[in-house]
Design an enzyme around this catalytic site. Structure first.
Site, PDB file in Angstrom:
ATOM      1  N   LYS A  18     -26.697  41.741  19.193  1.00 40.98           N
ATOM      2  CA  LYS A  18     -26.541  41.566  20.643  1.00 40.98           C
ATOM      3  C   LYS A  18     -27.739  42.198  21.375  1.00 40.98           C
ATOM      4  CE  LYS A  18     -23.645  45.708  20.619  1.00 40.98           C
ATOM      5  NZ  LYS A  18     -22.258  46.196  20.560  1.00 40.98           N
ATOM      6  N   TYR A  64     -47.441  57.177  43.652  1.00 41.31           N
ATOM      7  CA  TYR A  64     -46.690  56.890  44.876  1.00 41.31           C
ATOM      8  C   TYR A  64     -46.078  58.170  45.413  1.00 41.31           C
ATOM      9  CZ  TYR A  64     -46.835  51.813  44.188  1.00 41.31           C
ATOM     10  OH  TYR A  64     -47.231  50.516  44.062  1.00 41.31           O
TER      11      TYR A  64
HETATM   12  C1  LIG Z   1     -22.142  46.984  19.358  1.00 40.16           C
HETATM   13  C2  LIG Z   1     -20.984  46.904  18.432  1.00 40.16           C
HETATM   14  C3  LIG Z   1     -21.115  47.283  17.077  1.00 40.16           C
HETATM   15  C4  LIG Z   1     -22.365  47.925  16.507  1.00 40.16           C
HETATM   16  O1  LIG Z   1     -22.364  49.305  16.830  1.00 40.16           O
HETATM   17  P1  LIG Z   1     -23.515  50.289  16.307  1.00 40.16           P
HETATM   18  O2  LIG Z   1     -23.060  51.622  16.748  1.00 40.16           O
HETATM   19  O3  LIG Z   1     -24.781  49.869  16.960  1.00 40.16           O
HETATM   20  O4  LIG Z   1     -23.573  50.130  14.826  1.00 40.16           O
HETATM   21  C5  LIG Z   1     -20.034  47.064  16.233  1.00 40.16           C
HETATM   22  N1  LIG Z   1     -18.878  46.521  16.706  1.00 40.16           N
HETATM   23  C6  LIG Z   1     -18.706  46.176  18.002  1.00 40.16           C
HETATM   24  C7  LIG Z   1     -17.398  45.620  18.437  1.00 40.16           C
HETATM   25  C8  LIG Z   1     -19.744  46.370  18.904  1.00 40.16           C
HETATM   26  O5  LIG Z   1     -19.570  46.047  20.201  1.00 40.16           O
END
Ligand SMILES: *Cc1c(COP(=O)(O)O)cnc(C)c1O
Length: 369
Positions: A38, A264
């Site tokens: 993601k 700035y």
């Molecule tokens: C983002 C996510 C993960 C991965 O988590 P990490 O801590 O980056 O390994 C696993 N399961 C779900 C449901 C997530 O939203």
């Protein structure tokens, strides 16, 4: 569009292989590995990482439908779980052969209606159960309604059931986590005998794999930030390889005399003659404004150069007094996990936020030897 930006995020594919194998070594051979890509693969390059990893992993997950469509358009063939679908994109999910997570009776009913009206059969879905995070998921008391909705139909089947741990990295919360695991097992024991097929189960994220591989490995794990070398724990992170290096160059060098200002709102006033370098990366690229006024630092010729003044939209200025360097020299903006962890701590956040903030304007460069 060709990206000719001099600010680049280097992605070390050998390090990714190493980290994936490290996590696999903690698991049974039969356990499936889902890689969560993601948010552009935690700010890296989701499509290229997924294409590269495809032969060695079993599943991918994304948060939103468009992220899954981008993977399909890049030619990724592996199953893709969409963690957070909305009613409005259920048809797209099916059209692109993505697999929807169902997290409430409401969205399950919407999906069933759509699948029925389209006269589709055998659509895979996944069910997420809330065991204490209280973010997304069915509760245990929803089981009877789920069963009545999915029995005696062949439009959908439940491919997996899962849950998410609230504090997998925090061993002070071990008792709470074990309770979540037990609650998930109780849910599985009640639900699965009432289904026409046996779904597989999964619960562990990166720090879950590190801390609870024994108690909650089930048939699959969901690896996210660990792939990039972060174990959510100093010792674990030290065993992993660094994947991401954010690099830029010195555009211009200035000498500022005592009493002169920079930036700035004249946010820096020189107390003595100061040499500064201007670097083409700013808050629009993910360098938070909180890094300004000495909070953040970069590396130039292996020496720390603190950010001076406020972070601008497209540039930062750093103090290079005493550092031998020239215009055009390389600047390491994020050197490794330890650097990113220090910057996160200094700005009251976590590496997840720093990585995913690296904007799409920064050019991604994949390296493999
Ligand atoms: C983002 C996510 C993960 C991965 O988590 P990490 O801590 O980056 O390994 C696993 N399961 C779900 C449901 C997530 O939203």
């Amino acid at each position: 569009m060709e990206n000719s930006h001099v600010t680049t995020l280097e992605i070390d594919l050998n390090a990714i292989d190493f980290n994936l194998n490290y996590f696999k070594s903690k698991l049974k051979k039969s356990t499936k590995v889902l890689v969560v890509v993601k948010a552009f693969g935690y700010g890296s390059d989701a499509q290229k990482i997924a294409k590269y990893l495809e032969p060695n992993v079993d599943y991918f997950a994304v948060a939103y439908t468009d992220e899954g469509i981008a993977l399909r358009n890049a030619g990724v063939k592996t199953p893709i779980l969409v963690l957070h679908p909305q009613k409005s994109n259920i048809l797209k999910i099916i059209e692109y052969n993505l697999e929807a997570n169902m997290y409430s009776v409401g969205i399950l009913k919407s999906l069933l209606e759509i699948v029925k009206s389209e006269k589709l059969k055998n659509i895979p879905i996944h069910l997420k159960f809330n065991t204490g995070l209280n973010r997304l998921g069915f509760n245990k008391k929803d089981i009877s309604e789920i069963v009545s909705l999915v029995k005696n139909q062949d439009e959908v089947y439940i491919k997996s059931i899962f849950s998410h741990i609230a504090a997998s990295e925090d061993l002070n919360e071990r008792a709470f986590t074990l309770q979540q695991i037990n609650d998930f097992k109780a849910i599985a024991d009640e639900l699965i005998p009432q289904l026409k097929n046996v779904p597989f189960k999964h619960m562990l994220n990166t720090s879950g794999i590190i801390n609870y591989a024994e108690e909650a490995q089930f048939e699959m794990v969901r690896l996210g930030i660990g792939l990039y070398g972060f174990g959510n724990d100093k010792n674990e992170t030290a065993k992993l390889k660094n994947v991401l290096t954010l690099k830029s160059v010195i555009s211009q060098i200035h000498t500022i005399e005592k009493g002169e200002s920079l930036g700035y709102n004249r946010s820096f006033i020189a107390e003595k003659t100061t040499k500064t370098a201007t670097i083409p990366i700013g808050h629009a690229d993910g360098i938070s404004r909180q890094f300004g006024k000495g909070v953040g630092f970069v590396y130039i010729n292996n020496q720390k150069a603190p950010i001076v003044g406020n972070v601008c939209m497209d540039v930062i200025m750093v103090n290079i007094t005493g550092i031998p360097c020239n215009e055009g020299d390389e600047v390491i903006v994020y050197k490794n996990q330890q650097h990113i962890e220090t910057l996160s701590k200094n700005t009251n956040t976590i590496p997840y936020e720093l990585l995913t903030a690296i904007s799409q304007r920064v050019k991604r460069v994949l390296k493999k030897c």
